[in-house]
Design a protein around this motif. Structure first.
Motif, PDB file in Angstrom:
ATOM      1  N   GLY A   3       0.817  -1.200   0.000  1.00  0.00           N
ATOM      2  CA  GLY A   3       0.000   0.000   0.000  1.00  0.00           C
ATOM      3  C   GLY A   3       0.849   1.247   0.000  1.00  0.00           C
ATOM      4  N   ASP A   4       0.209   2.341   0.291  1.00  0.00           N
ATOM      5  CA  ASP A   4       0.848   3.642   0.304  1.00  0.00           C
ATOM      6  C   ASP A   4       1.623   3.816   1.610  1.00  0.00           C
ATOM      7  OD1 ASP A   4       1.545   6.320   0.328  1.00  0.00           O
ATOM      8  OD2 ASP A   4      -0.448   7.044  -0.210  1.00  0.00           O
ATOM      9  N   ALA A   5       2.930   3.899   1.513  1.00  0.00           N
ATOM     10  CA  ALA A   5       3.780   4.003   2.706  1.00  0.00           C
ATOM     11  C   ALA A   5       3.443   5.232   3.549  1.00  0.00           C
ATOM     12  CB  ALA A   5       5.251   4.041   2.293  1.00  0.00           C
ATOM     13  N   LEU A   6       2.975   6.306   2.916  1.00  0.00           N
ATOM     14  CA  LEU A   6       2.610   7.506   3.671  1.00  0.00           C
ATOM     15  C   LEU A   6       1.457   7.247   4.631  1.00  0.00           C
ATOM     16  CD1 LEU A   6       2.843  10.339   1.006  1.00  0.00           C
ATOM     17  CD2 LEU A   6       4.284  10.026   3.016  1.00  0.00           C
ATOM     18  N   GLY A  41       8.946  20.396  -4.088  1.00  0.00           N
ATOM     19  CA  GLY A  41       7.605  19.878  -4.253  1.00  0.00           C
ATOM     20  C   GLY A  41       7.401  18.608  -3.446  1.00  0.00           C
ATOM     21  N   PHE A  42       6.213  18.023  -3.552  1.00  0.00           N
ATOM     22  CA  PHE A  42       5.852  16.832  -2.810  1.00  0.00           C
ATOM     23  C   PHE A  42       6.733  15.650  -3.200  1.00  0.00           C
ATOM     24  CE2 PHE A  42       3.553  12.848  -2.518  1.00  0.00           C
ATOM     25  CZ  PHE A  42       3.240  12.840  -1.184  1.00  0.00           C
ATOM     26  N   HIS A  43       7.139  14.886  -2.198  1.00  0.00           N
ATOM     27  CA  HIS A  43       7.855  13.627  -2.414  1.00  0.00           C
ATOM     28  C   HIS A  43       7.749  12.809  -1.143  1.00  0.00           C
ATOM     29  CE1 HIS A  43      11.709  14.932  -0.317  1.00  0.00           C
ATOM     30  NE2 HIS A  43      11.091  16.070  -0.490  1.00  0.00           N
ATOM     31  N   LEU A  44       7.939  11.502  -1.284  1.00  0.00           N
ATOM     32  CA  LEU A  44       7.777  10.587  -0.153  1.00  0.00           C
ATOM     33  C   LEU A  44       8.717  10.916   0.991  1.00  0.00           C
ATOM     34  CD1 LEU A  44       6.608   7.980   1.128  1.00  0.00           C
ATOM     35  CD2 LEU A  44       8.440   6.747  -0.042  1.00  0.00           C
ATOM     36  N   LEU A  45       9.982  11.129   0.717  1.00  0.00           N
ATOM     37  CA  LEU A  45      10.983  11.261   1.770  1.00  0.00           C
ATOM     38  C   LEU A  45      11.069  12.700   2.294  1.00  0.00           C
ATOM     39  CD1 LEU A  45      13.695   8.830   0.398  1.00  0.00           C
ATOM     40  CD2 LEU A  45      11.919   8.419   2.105  1.00  0.00           C
ATOM     41  N   SER A  46       9.962  13.152   2.822  1.00  0.00           N
ATOM     42  CA  SER A  46       9.863  14.492   3.403  1.00  0.00           C
ATOM     43  C   SER A  46      10.329  14.459   4.860  1.00  0.00           C
ATOM     44  CB  SER A  46       8.409  14.970   3.353  1.00  0.00           C
ATOM     45  OG  SER A  46       7.615  14.132   4.189  1.00  0.00           O
ATOM     46  N   ARG A  47      10.434  15.602   5.453  1.00  0.00           N
ATOM     47  CA  ARG A  47      10.776  15.716   6.876  1.00  0.00           C
ATOM     48  C   ARG A  47       9.794  14.894   7.708  1.00  0.00           C
ATOM     49  NH1 ARG A  47       9.520  18.530  11.481  1.00  0.00           N
ATOM     50  NH2 ARG A  47      11.283  19.389  12.645  1.00  0.00           N
ATOM     51  N   GLU A  48       8.515  15.002   7.423  1.00  0.00           N
ATOM     52  CA  GLU A  48       7.485  14.302   8.179  1.00  0.00           C
ATOM     53  C   GLU A  48       7.628  12.786   8.053  1.00  0.00           C
ATOM     54  OE1 GLU A  48       6.916  16.829   6.037  1.00  0.00           O
ATOM     55  OE2 GLU A  48       6.571  18.373   7.575  1.00  0.00           O
ATOM     56  N   PHE A  49       7.982  12.302   6.846  1.00  0.00           N
ATOM     57  CA  PHE A  49       8.115  10.863   6.661  1.00  0.00           C
ATOM     58  C   PHE A  49       9.360  10.331   7.373  1.00  0.00           C
ATOM     59  CE2 PHE A  49       8.664   6.860   4.255  1.00  0.00           C
ATOM     60  CZ  PHE A  49       7.426   6.305   4.551  1.00  0.00           C
ATOM     61  N   PHE A  50      10.434  11.114   7.412  1.00  0.00           N
ATOM     62  CA  PHE A  50      11.604  10.711   8.190  1.00  0.00           C
ATOM     63  C   PHE A  50      11.237  10.596   9.673  1.00  0.00           C
ATOM     64  CE2 PHE A  50      14.329  11.757   4.560  1.00  0.00           C
ATOM     65  CZ  PHE A  50      15.281  10.760   4.652  1.00  0.00           C
ATOM     66  N   ILE A  51      10.395  11.495  10.162  1.00  0.00           N
ATOM     67  CA  ILE A  51       9.935  11.415  11.552  1.00  0.00           C
ATOM     68  C   ILE A  51       9.125  10.140  11.755  1.00  0.00           C
ATOM     69  CG2 ILE A  51       8.398  12.483  13.261  1.00  0.00           C
ATOM     70  CD1 ILE A  51       9.343  15.223  12.099  1.00  0.00           C
ATOM     71  N   ALA A  81      20.014  15.884   8.522  1.00  0.00           N
ATOM     72  CA  ALA A  81      20.850  16.729   9.380  1.00  0.00           C
ATOM     73  C   ALA A  81      19.987  17.745  10.135  1.00  0.00           C
ATOM     74  CB  ALA A  81      21.911  17.440   8.543  1.00  0.00           C
ATOM     75  N   ALA A  82      18.988  18.325   9.471  1.00  0.00           N
ATOM     76  CA  ALA A  82      18.100  19.280  10.126  1.00  0.00           C
ATOM     77  C   ALA A  82      17.268  18.598  11.214  1.00  0.00           C
ATOM     78  CB  ALA A  82      17.191  19.949   9.097  1.00  0.00           C
ATOM     79  N   LEU A  83      16.847  17.360  10.974  1.00  0.00           N
ATOM     80  CA  LEU A  83      16.102  16.621  11.994  1.00  0.00           C
ATOM     81  C   LEU A  83      16.962  16.362  13.221  1.00  0.00           C
ATOM     82  CD1 LEU A  83      14.098  14.031   9.893  1.00  0.00           C
ATOM     83  CD2 LEU A  83      13.175  15.917  11.247  1.00  0.00           C
ATOM     84  N   ASN A  84      18.232  16.045  13.019  1.00  0.00           N
ATOM     85  CA  ASN A  84      19.133  15.827  14.154  1.00  0.00           C
ATOM     86  C   ASN A  84      19.187  17.070  15.029  1.00  0.00           C
ATOM     87  OD1 ASN A  84      19.806  13.184  13.662  1.00  0.00           O
ATOM     88  ND2 ASN A  84      21.727  13.646  12.631  1.00  0.00           N
ATOM     89  N   ASN A  85      19.166  18.223  14.404  1.00  0.00           N
ATOM     90  CA  ASN A  85      19.187  19.480  15.150  1.00  0.00           C
ATOM     91  C   ASN A  85      17.870  19.730  15.869  1.00  0.00           C
ATOM     92  OD1 ASN A  85      21.803  20.019  14.307  1.00  0.00           O
ATOM     93  ND2 ASN A  85      21.133  21.159  12.514  1.00  0.00           N
ATOM     94  N   ALA A  86      16.785  19.056  15.435  1.00  0.00           N
ATOM     95  CA  ALA A  86      15.463  19.228  16.036  1.00  0.00           C
ATOM     96  C   ALA A  86      15.124  18.109  17.027  1.00  0.00           C
ATOM     97  CB  ALA A  86      14.403  19.295  14.936  1.00  0.00           C
ATOM     98  N   GLY A  87      16.077  17.221  17.305  1.00  0.00           N
ATOM     99  CA  GLY A  87      15.855  16.188  18.307  1.00  0.00           C
ATOM    100  C   GLY A  87      15.389  14.841  17.788  1.00  0.00           C
ATOM    101  N   VAL A  88      15.147  14.705  16.482  1.00  0.00           N
ATOM    102  CA  VAL A  88      14.842  13.402  15.879  1.00  0.00           C
ATOM    103  C   VAL A  88      16.175  12.911  15.352  1.00  0.00           C
ATOM    104  CG1 VAL A  88      13.532  12.186  14.110  1.00  0.00           C
ATOM    105  CG2 VAL A  88      12.504  14.127  15.301  1.00  0.00           C
ATOM    106  N   ARG A  89      16.818  12.014  16.117  1.00  0.00           N
ATOM    107  CA  ARG A  89      18.234  11.759  15.898  1.00  0.00           C
ATOM    108  C   ARG A  89      18.526  10.474  15.145  1.00  0.00           C
ATOM    109  NH1 ARG A  89      20.893  11.420  20.839  1.00  0.00           N
ATOM    110  NH2 ARG A  89      22.808  11.706  19.680  1.00  0.00           N
ATOM    111  N   PHE A  90      19.354  10.646  14.120  1.00  0.00           N
ATOM    112  CA  PHE A  90      19.939   9.543  13.368  1.00  0.00           C
ATOM    113  C   PHE A  90      21.450   9.750  13.367  1.00  0.00           C
ATOM    114  CE2 PHE A  90      15.773   9.808  11.204  1.00  0.00           C
ATOM    115  CZ  PHE A  90      15.402   8.471  11.138  1.00  0.00           C
TER     116      PHE A  90
END
Length: 154
Positions: A3-6, A41-51, A81-90
């Motif tokens: 199905g749709d991963a999103l 533009g829209f794409h699967l691997l957005s900031r929200e999807f990484f979260i 890298a931006a997520l790491n700075n926001a506390g969602v760490r990889f």
């Protein structure tokens, strides 16, 4: 499960329940333009999807993304890298193979093919590989692949 991963990942996968996620040759948001992640533009691997992926991965769970589009690989690196700075760490997994081409915020982008350390234990050829070798896509490189191999931190 298909199905749709999103929709599936945030709604049907329990937190900390997956040991590895593999994303092979995702479609970039656009084929031209700048590398400013805020204007894409829209794409699967957005900031929200990484979260969502971070939430679904167990502590130390691995995420491997492979692309032949250097521009897109750099965009994904900036998002992580931006997520790491926001506390969602990889963090990048330590690798014995692969050539590091860029680093940002403690995350590394590699050139080459991910190996067993990134969960790719079998070398195989696919329909996509044959198209790639023919240079079918003018926006992709026909000799280079780029990858992120990162693990979830608590």
């Amino acid at each position: 499960m298909g199905g749709d991963a999103l929709r599936i990942l945030p709604n049907h996968i329990p937190p900390s329940s997956i040991s590895a996620i593999f994303v092979n040759h995702p479609e970039p948001p656009q084929q031209t333009g700048g590398a400013d992640a805020k204007s894409q533009g829209f794409h699967l691997l957005s900031r929200e999807f990484f979260i969502d992926m971070h939430r679904a991965l167990e502590d130390g769970g691995m995420l491997t993304i492979v692309t032949d589009n250097r521009w897109y690989a750099m965009l994904l690196l900036k998002i992580v890298a931006a997520l790491n700075n926001a506390g969602v760490r990889f963090k990048s997994k330590k690798l014995s193979e692969g050539s590091r081409v860029h680093s940002e915020g403690g995350v590394h982008l590699y050139q080459g093919s991910p190996g067993p350390e990134c969960g790719h234990v079998v070398k195989a050829s696919s329909y996509f590989d044959r198209l790639w070798q023919k240079g079918i896509n003018r926006h992709a490189e026909t000799t280079n692949r780029f990858f992120l191999c990162i693990v979830r931190l608590e």
